[in-house]
Design a protein around this motif. Sequence first.
Motif, PDB file in Angstrom:
ATOM      1  N   ASP A 122      -9.902 -23.385 -45.057  1.00  0.00           N
ATOM      2  CA  ASP A 122      -9.214 -24.525 -45.682  1.00  0.00           C
ATOM      3  C   ASP A 122      -8.095 -24.045 -46.600  1.00  0.00           C
ATOM      4  OD1 ASP A 122     -10.858 -26.303 -44.358  1.00  0.00           O
ATOM      5  OD2 ASP A 122     -12.179 -26.640 -46.086  1.00  0.00           O
ATOM      6  N   GLN A 123      -8.363 -23.005 -47.379  1.00  0.00           N
ATOM      7  CA  GLN A 123      -7.353 -22.440 -48.285  1.00  0.00           C
ATOM      8  C   GLN A 123      -6.176 -21.866 -47.497  1.00  0.00           C
ATOM      9  OE1 GLN A 123     -10.561 -20.234 -50.803  1.00  0.00           O
ATOM     10  NE2 GLN A 123      -8.586 -19.933 -51.790  1.00  0.00           N
ATOM     11  N   LEU A 124      -6.485 -21.114 -46.448  1.00  0.00           N
ATOM     12  CA  LEU A 124      -5.432 -20.458 -45.672  1.00  0.00           C
ATOM     13  C   LEU A 124      -4.580 -21.466 -44.909  1.00  0.00           C
ATOM     14  CD1 LEU A 124      -7.397 -17.344 -44.373  1.00  0.00           C
ATOM     15  CD2 LEU A 124      -5.764 -17.454 -46.269  1.00  0.00           C
ATOM     16  N   ASN A 125      -5.170 -22.580 -44.530  1.00  0.00           N
ATOM     17  CA  ASN A 125      -4.406 -23.629 -43.849  1.00  0.00           C
ATOM     18  C   ASN A 125      -3.356 -24.255 -44.756  1.00  0.00           C
ATOM     19  OD1 ASN A 125      -4.928 -24.069 -41.020  1.00  0.00           O
ATOM     20  ND2 ASN A 125      -7.051 -24.433 -41.609  1.00  0.00           N
ATOM     21  N   GLN A 126      -3.431 -23.991 -46.047  1.00  0.00           N
ATOM     22  CA  GLN A 126      -2.434 -24.491 -46.997  1.00  0.00           C
ATOM     23  C   GLN A 126      -1.174 -23.622 -47.004  1.00  0.00           C
ATOM     24  OE1 GLN A 126      -3.070 -27.485 -48.456  1.00  0.00           O
ATOM     25  NE2 GLN A 126      -4.895 -27.304 -47.184  1.00  0.00           N
ATOM     26  N   LEU A 127      -1.235 -22.466 -46.372  1.00  0.00           N
ATOM     27  CA  LEU A 127      -0.079 -21.571 -46.298  1.00  0.00           C
ATOM     28  C   LEU A 127       0.731 -21.903 -45.046  1.00  0.00           C
ATOM     29  CD1 LEU A 127      -1.879 -18.211 -47.218  1.00  0.00           C
ATOM     30  CD2 LEU A 127      -0.514 -19.665 -48.730  1.00  0.00           C
ATOM     31  N   PRO A 128       1.916 -22.485 -45.204  1.00  0.00           N
ATOM     32  CA  PRO A 128       2.698 -22.920 -44.035  1.00  0.00           C
ATOM     33  C   PRO A 128       2.957 -21.827 -43.000  1.00  0.00           C
ATOM     34  CG  PRO A 128       3.669 -23.757 -46.057  1.00  0.00           C
ATOM     35  CD  PRO A 128       2.581 -22.806 -46.460  1.00  0.00           C
ATOM     36  N   LEU A 129       3.106 -20.583 -43.427  1.00  0.00           N
ATOM     37  CA  LEU A 129       3.376 -19.506 -42.468  1.00  0.00           C
ATOM     38  C   LEU A 129       2.199 -19.239 -41.544  1.00  0.00           C
ATOM     39  CD1 LEU A 129       5.289 -16.906 -44.682  1.00  0.00           C
ATOM     40  CD2 LEU A 129       6.243 -18.401 -42.919  1.00  0.00           C
ATOM     41  N   LEU A 130       1.002 -19.723 -41.902  1.00  0.00           N
ATOM     42  CA  LEU A 130      -0.192 -19.449 -41.098  1.00  0.00           C
ATOM     43  C   LEU A 130      -0.613 -20.614 -40.202  1.00  0.00           C
ATOM     44  CD1 LEU A 130      -2.544 -17.445 -43.468  1.00  0.00           C
ATOM     45  CD2 LEU A 130      -1.408 -16.652 -41.394  1.00  0.00           C
ATOM     46  N   TYR A 161       5.698 -13.655 -42.607  1.00  0.00           N
ATOM     47  CA  TYR A 161       6.510 -13.564 -43.823  1.00  0.00           C
ATOM     48  C   TYR A 161       7.756 -12.716 -43.562  1.00  0.00           C
ATOM     49  CZ  TYR A 161       8.004 -12.155 -48.485  1.00  0.00           C
ATOM     50  OH  TYR A 161       8.759 -11.887 -49.602  1.00  0.00           O
ATOM     51  N   LEU A 162       7.585 -11.593 -42.907  1.00  0.00           N
ATOM     52  CA  LEU A 162       8.716 -10.710 -42.618  1.00  0.00           C
ATOM     53  C   LEU A 162       9.680 -11.343 -41.616  1.00  0.00           C
ATOM     54  CD1 LEU A 162       6.763  -7.356 -42.500  1.00  0.00           C
ATOM     55  CD2 LEU A 162       8.369  -8.082 -44.291  1.00  0.00           C
ATOM     56  N   LYS A 163       9.145 -11.997 -40.596  1.00  0.00           N
ATOM     57  CA  LYS A 163       9.991 -12.660 -39.592  1.00  0.00           C
ATOM     58  C   LYS A 163      10.869 -13.740 -40.226  1.00  0.00           C
ATOM     59  CE  LYS A 163       7.094 -12.289 -35.461  1.00  0.00           C
ATOM     60  NZ  LYS A 163       6.269 -13.098 -34.521  1.00  0.00           N
ATOM     61  N   ASN A 164      10.348 -14.372 -41.266  1.00  0.00           N
ATOM     62  CA  ASN A 164      11.058 -15.471 -41.920  1.00  0.00           C
ATOM     63  C   ASN A 164      11.842 -15.037 -43.155  1.00  0.00           C
ATOM     64  OD1 ASN A 164      10.277 -18.207 -40.600  1.00  0.00           O
ATOM     65  ND2 ASN A 164       8.423 -16.952 -40.572  1.00  0.00           N
ATOM     66  N   ASN A 165      11.873 -13.752 -43.435  1.00  0.00           N
ATOM     67  CA  ASN A 165      12.565 -13.242 -44.602  1.00  0.00           C
ATOM     68  C   ASN A 165      14.013 -12.909 -44.218  1.00  0.00           C
ATOM     69  OD1 ASN A 165      13.577 -11.575 -46.704  1.00  0.00           O
ATOM     70  ND2 ASN A 165      11.492 -11.003 -47.270  1.00  0.00           N
ATOM     71  N   PRO A 166      15.004 -13.584 -44.812  1.00  0.00           N
ATOM     72  CA  PRO A 166      16.408 -13.338 -44.441  1.00  0.00           C
ATOM     73  C   PRO A 166      16.902 -11.937 -44.806  1.00  0.00           C
ATOM     74  CG  PRO A 166      16.284 -14.780 -46.354  1.00  0.00           C
ATOM     75  CD  PRO A 166      14.871 -14.582 -45.869  1.00  0.00           C
ATOM     76  N   ASN A 167      16.147 -11.221 -45.632  1.00  0.00           N
ATOM     77  CA  ASN A 167      16.541  -9.864 -46.021  1.00  0.00           C
ATOM     78  C   ASN A 167      16.017  -8.796 -45.071  1.00  0.00           C
ATOM     79  OD1 ASN A 167      17.991 -10.593 -48.393  1.00  0.00           O
ATOM     80  ND2 ASN A 167      16.006 -11.060 -49.336  1.00  0.00           N
ATOM     81  N   VAL A 168      15.301  -9.228 -44.033  1.00  0.00           N
ATOM     82  CA  VAL A 168      14.758  -8.312 -43.021  1.00  0.00           C
ATOM     83  C   VAL A 168      15.590  -8.450 -41.757  1.00  0.00           C
ATOM     84  CG1 VAL A 168      12.751  -7.899 -41.541  1.00  0.00           C
ATOM     85  CG2 VAL A 168      12.430  -8.325 -43.982  1.00  0.00           C
TER      86      VAL A 168
END
Length: 154
Positions: free
Chosen positions: A22-30, A75-82
């Motif tokens: 339930d907690q992890l489902n609150q993280l949009p990237l997951l 997180y890395l895939k969505n990071n504009p600095n990567v």
Amino acid sequence: RIKRSILIDANSIDFVNSELLDQLNQLPLLTNYLKDKQEELANYNTSDSAHSFKKTHIHRQLTNIGTFRAYCLEYLKNNPNVNSELTLIVRQLEPTEGGIPVEIWTYSATTNWIAYESIQSDIFDHLYSIIHKFNLRVYQKPSGKDMQSIAKSS
């Protein structure tokens, strides 16, 4: 190139229970990962290929370290600095006496050394800050004082 590991305390690795899920489902990237992985595991655990596991009441489950690796990757895939056009790997390395390394291997979107150092630091600041949401702990070698406290409490 950014190539660095986070050492995970092996004692903090566990299966994902419903509360943690339930907690992890609150993280949009997951969101997509958890939906797809739960479906994959449900299909596998009810299939004929899981028959040998069924005899021992063992079935495949989500783990907090595997889910953390999936989060790191998103997180890395969505990071504009990567630099998304170059290699991006999040992998678990062989356990050591210092913990279980989760290695990040990626490239920054710039070759400016000062900016690179800032990008690398920001990535690991974030990952160290969010790791507790997965019920994981970073391995930290106990000091002599910590060992004395452990010995006294035993």
